[in-house]
Design an enzyme around this catalytic site. Structure first.
Site, PDB file in Angstrom:
ATOM      1  N   HIS A 187       0.853  -1.182   0.000  1.00 49.67           N
ATOM      2  CA  HIS A 187       0.000   0.000   0.000  1.00 49.67           C
ATOM      3  C   HIS A 187       0.888   1.230   0.000  1.00 49.67           C
ATOM      4  O   HIS A 187       1.949   1.246   0.627  1.00 49.67           O
ATOM      5  CB  HIS A 187      -0.886  -0.004   1.249  1.00 49.67           C
ATOM      6  CG  HIS A 187      -1.366   1.366   1.649  1.00 49.67           C
ATOM      7  ND1 HIS A 187      -0.697   2.133   2.592  1.00 49.67           N
ATOM      8  CD2 HIS A 187      -2.427   2.105   1.240  1.00 49.67           C
ATOM      9  CE1 HIS A 187      -1.337   3.287   2.744  1.00 49.67           C
ATOM     10  NE2 HIS A 187      -2.379   3.292   1.941  1.00 49.67           N
TER      11      HIS A 187
ATOM     12  N   ARG B 182     -16.517   8.945  -1.854  1.00 44.79           N
ATOM     13  CA  ARG B 182     -17.065   7.897  -2.723  1.00 44.79           C
ATOM     14  C   ARG B 182     -16.668   6.524  -2.158  1.00 44.79           C
ATOM     15  O   ARG B 182     -15.496   6.153  -2.142  1.00 44.79           O
ATOM     16  CB  ARG B 182     -16.515   8.076  -4.138  1.00 44.79           C
ATOM     17  CG  ARG B 182     -17.086   7.117  -5.169  1.00 44.79           C
ATOM     18  CD  ARG B 182     -16.616   7.529  -6.553  1.00 44.79           C
ATOM     19  NE  ARG B 182     -17.204   6.712  -7.578  1.00 44.79           N
ATOM     20  CZ  ARG B 182     -16.615   5.636  -8.111  1.00 44.79           C
ATOM     21  NH1 ARG B 182     -15.413   5.268  -7.687  1.00 44.79           N
ATOM     22  NH2 ARG B 182     -17.206   4.950  -9.062  1.00 44.79           N
TER      23      ARG B 182
END
Length: 309
Positions: free
Chosen positions: A109, A263
């Site tokens: 990540h 979102r």
């Protein structure tokens, strides 16, 4: 001064970084390309989420750019920084999450971001943040060394103590308290970084962003063809469950995104495509699976050529 803050330059860098990441990672995968999903946020801003699924190397890969804004900060941000209350805000960044098929290739990540808050009649409050971390399922000392040596090289031109400081912060941040273990072998984590000035801080953020591929790609190429068993795949899925637990319980970016009306699909892009939870799972004593938690998921200095296990 406010006239030194160049949001347009940050945006230009971040969109270029997203393109470079997707081009390079798709080339490594060799089977799939990244699909594009442009979106708008009704409250202000939008972004471009790019995903690759069921590739030759990556079971799921996501590289997202977002630039969002609002008139009021969510509780997750203003609770940490009460001086931001009542300010309008702008946040932009690139987030990367890579979940490979092969359990010998670690999940990774990365994130680099810029935040600015404004109030009429007052100077802007701004900072950079980001970093990257590595989550192996099967440990290799030389991979850990390469990862951390690359991270150190990215930090050293901007301050002698930055690597040690942000490596330690990464170990603290990516810690799953209810499991009493780190999520992986760490890397870098920094936030609220203003450095000496905007130019210095922006340069550091770029150095971290630019070093991600040199840190990760050699590990992928080295491990991608390693043979693995179904039992090893199941262990990967079990360990992915810990990744999910951290993201949903502790991750500040996830909480900020959800609380600010972000979102959901893009915020939860980091989730693995498959994960398992086994009740009271136990690993065999002396196994490679046991070695992961006993030796690798503990903070240590991985830069040394002969890191003891």
């Amino acid at each position: 001064m406010n006239d030194q803050i160049d949001s347009a330059a940050v945006r230009h860098y971040l969109t270029g970084l997203q393109e470079k990441l997707c081009t390079t990672l798709a080339s490594i995968d060799g089977k799939r390309e990244f699909e594009k999903d442009a979106w708008k946020r009704p409250e202000g801003g939008g972004g471009l989420t790019r995903t690759l699924a069921d590739g030759a190397v990556f079971e799921k890969a996501g590289v997202g750019f977002s630039e969002v804004s609002g008139d009021k900060l969510p509780p997750s941000a203003s609770a940490q920084r009460p001086e931001l209350a009542g300010r309008s805000w702008q946040a932009m960044g690139v987030s990367i999450v890579l979940h490979p098929h092969n359990p010998h290739v670690p999940t990774s990540h990365a994130n680099v971001r810029f935040f600015k808050a404004d109030k009429e009649g007052e100077e802007s409050v701004w900072w950079f943040g980001g970093g990257y971390d590595l989550t192996p399922y099967y440990g290799y000392v030389e991979d850990c060394q390469h990862w951390h040596q690359t991270a150190e090289a990215a930090c050293s031109p901007f301050g002698e103590s930055l690597y040690e400081e942000y490596k330690a912060w990464c170990d603290r941040y990516f810690f799953i308290k209810h499991r009493n273990e780190t999520r992986g072998i760490g890397g870098l984590f920094f936030d609220d970084f203003t450095g000496n000035n905007f130019e210095h801080a922006f340069g550091f953020m770029q150095s971290v962003g630019n070093s991600f591929l040199p840190a990760y790609v050699p590990i992928v190429e080295k491990r991608r063809h390693t043979e693995y068993s179904e039992q090893q795949k199941q262990f990967q899925l079990y360990r992915r469950g810990r990744y999910v637990e951290f993201n949903l319980v502790y991750d500040r970016g996830t909480l900020f995104g959800l609380q600010s009306g972000g979102r959901t699909e893009s915020i939860l892009m980091s989730m693995p495509p498959q994960a398992n939870w086994a009740y009271q799972h136990e690993t065999a004593e002396g196994s490679a699976e046991a070695e992961l938690t006993e030796h690798y998921l503990k903070p240590r200095d991985w830069r040394c050529a002969e890191t003891p296990l």
